[in-house]
Design a protein around this motif. Sequence first.
Motif, PDB file in Angstrom:
ATOM      1  N   VAL A  75       1.024  -1.110   0.013  1.00  0.00           N
ATOM      2  CA  VAL A  75       0.004   0.123   0.089  1.00  0.00           C
ATOM      3  C   VAL A  75       0.958   1.379   0.058  1.00  0.00           C
ATOM      4  N   THR A  76       0.583   2.047  -1.028  1.00  0.00           N
ATOM      5  CA  THR A  76       1.457   3.560  -0.807  1.00  0.00           C
ATOM      6  C   THR A  76       0.593   4.706  -0.360  1.00  0.00           C
ATOM      7  N   ASP A  77      -0.740   4.542  -0.463  1.00  0.00           N
ATOM      8  CA  ASP A  77      -1.482   5.806   0.165  1.00  0.00           C
ATOM      9  C   ASP A  77      -2.754   5.233   0.571  1.00  0.00           C
ATOM     10  N   VAL A  99      -9.863  -0.636   7.834  1.00  0.00           N
ATOM     11  CA  VAL A  99      -8.963  -1.002   8.989  1.00  0.00           C
ATOM     12  C   VAL A  99      -7.498  -0.866   8.809  1.00  0.00           C
ATOM     13  N   VAL A 100      -7.046   0.091   9.476  1.00  0.00           N
ATOM     14  CA  VAL A 100      -5.526   0.389   9.090  1.00  0.00           C
ATOM     15  C   VAL A 100      -4.763  -0.425  10.108  1.00  0.00           C
ATOM     16  N   ASN A 254       3.841   3.893   9.091  1.00  0.00           N
ATOM     17  CA  ASN A 254       4.174   3.337   7.643  1.00  0.00           C
ATOM     18  C   ASN A 254       4.195   4.489   6.840  1.00  0.00           C
ATOM     19  N   GLU A 255       4.837   4.415   5.519  1.00  0.00           N
ATOM     20  CA  GLU A 255       4.893   5.431   4.494  1.00  0.00           C
ATOM     21  C   GLU A 255       3.760   5.600   3.864  1.00  0.00           C
ATOM     22  N   ALA A 256       2.679   4.902   3.907  1.00  0.00           N
ATOM     23  CA  ALA A 256       1.563   4.966   3.477  1.00  0.00           C
ATOM     24  C   ALA A 256       0.460   5.957   4.167  1.00  0.00           C
ATOM     25  N   MET A 257       0.905   6.346   5.401  1.00  0.00           N
ATOM     26  CA  MET A 257       0.362   7.271   6.387  1.00  0.00           C
ATOM     27  C   MET A 257       1.235   8.329   6.602  1.00  0.00           C
ATOM     28  N   GLY A 258       2.219   8.491   5.624  1.00  0.00           N
ATOM     29  CA  GLY A 258       3.132   9.607   5.515  1.00  0.00           C
ATOM     30  C   GLY A 258       4.414   9.518   6.666  1.00  0.00           C
ATOM     31  N   LEU A 277      -5.660   0.194  14.625  1.00  0.00           N
ATOM     32  CA  LEU A 277      -5.195  -0.248  15.837  1.00  0.00           C
ATOM     33  C   LEU A 277      -3.558  -0.668  15.553  1.00  0.00           C
ATOM     34  N   GLY A 278      -2.943  -1.278  16.657  1.00  0.00           N
ATOM     35  CA  GLY A 278      -1.723  -1.849  16.434  1.00  0.00           C
ATOM     36  C   GLY A 278      -0.541  -0.660  16.665  1.00  0.00           C
ATOM     37  N   ASP A 279       0.338  -0.832  16.042  1.00  0.00           N
ATOM     38  CA  ASP A 279       1.575  -0.119  16.371  1.00  0.00           C
ATOM     39  C   ASP A 279       1.522   1.008  15.072  1.00  0.00           C
ATOM     40  N   ALA A 280       0.307   0.993  14.031  1.00  0.00           N
ATOM     41  CA  ALA A 280       0.036   2.060  13.096  1.00  0.00           C
ATOM     42  C   ALA A 280      -0.226   3.195  13.519  1.00  0.00           C
TER      43      ALA A 280
END
Length: 396
Positions: A75-77, A99-100, A254-258, A277-280
């Motif tokens: 996923v990139t964005d 869900v991210v 994650n890069e997908a979340m900037g 949820l999680g480490d994201a």
Amino acid sequence: MDVLVLGGGYAGLTVTRKLERRLPASATLTLVDDTGSHLVQHELHRAVREPDYVDDISVPLEEILDRATLREAEVTDVDRDARTVSLADGDTLDYDYCVVAFGAETAYYGIPGVEEHATPLKRLEHAATIRREFEAVVDQLGHDDPVTDADRAGTVVVGGAGLSGVQVAGELAAMARERDVADSVEIVLLEQELTVAPGFPEQFQRATRELLDEQGVDVRTGTTVTAADDARITTEGGTIDYDQFVWTGGIRGNEAMGGDRPEVRGDLRLDERTFALGDAVRIVDADGEPVPASASAAVRASATAARNVVAAATADGGFVDLQQWHWESPGWLISVGDDAVAQLGPTVVTGGTGNALKSAVGVTYLAEHGSLRRALGVLRKEMDDIEEFAELLERL
């Protein structure tokens, strides 16, 4: 109705399994993951010393999923306004609910030279690289050459004494003993805070530090890394020459979340149609308490996340009854070489009992989310004294 789950780690896999059972039959459920396998991250450090662990802790997601479709892609964005997810292969996925659960990446904090010269520990290939680099350090010692111990000395530096840093330092110290080079290879563990395992209970920190000391790890707390090159690490207190450099100094989004880890509250909602949820993300639970980034928290939050996705998806435009998640720690576990520290409530145990508890957690997780074969494989490798394990189970 299209529901996406992004990431097949602890949070993503567990919430997907729950959504498989709870979403209406008319809903489509897709799990997007860049590797196609679920990695049992809390056992990854074991693969540094014992490569055979790879077969037990990497589980193909297709073996685990029931009704969900697996899409193996990066996923990139994530465009939450348009409710679309962009993939590295050029495709775009639309969603009604998402869900991210990407997990987190290693943070280098912009420290010059660290990302270029240090190896992180997030993936199987990282564990293989750390092992290969350590073997190169051992090989360069040249035991057959007529040189002094000082001439042969090698230095391995681990930056960051959180759970991952402590565990990889313990594995490297154990490898040094197994190869009879413990007197020639120095394992140095650096931590910016004043204690190892910062943020964890004091008793847990103290027991962890004692095991590190017993196993010959040179622990240097209150030490901030400011730069690194291919041979030297610079700290606020001086420089350290090194032969191998491992970095576990923190996490970022994650890069997908900037690269961000946005904050979510107890309902685990980023917006009306996106949960995380999680480490994201950084979770502040219903009691206003910050939740630590850990596998345990990721798994435990999944029930609330799945419930709230289903509640939102089936509300038909009416009132959405969202559950609030309250974090309660079940305890903490950490491996230090062949030993372990376990804290349950105020009680801290080490030695065989600590190892038994850690193995029990790993076996239970793998049996539920992986396979019984993998679970027994981990148990066989970690538990030499089965009688002690059985005795522990009788006491629990």
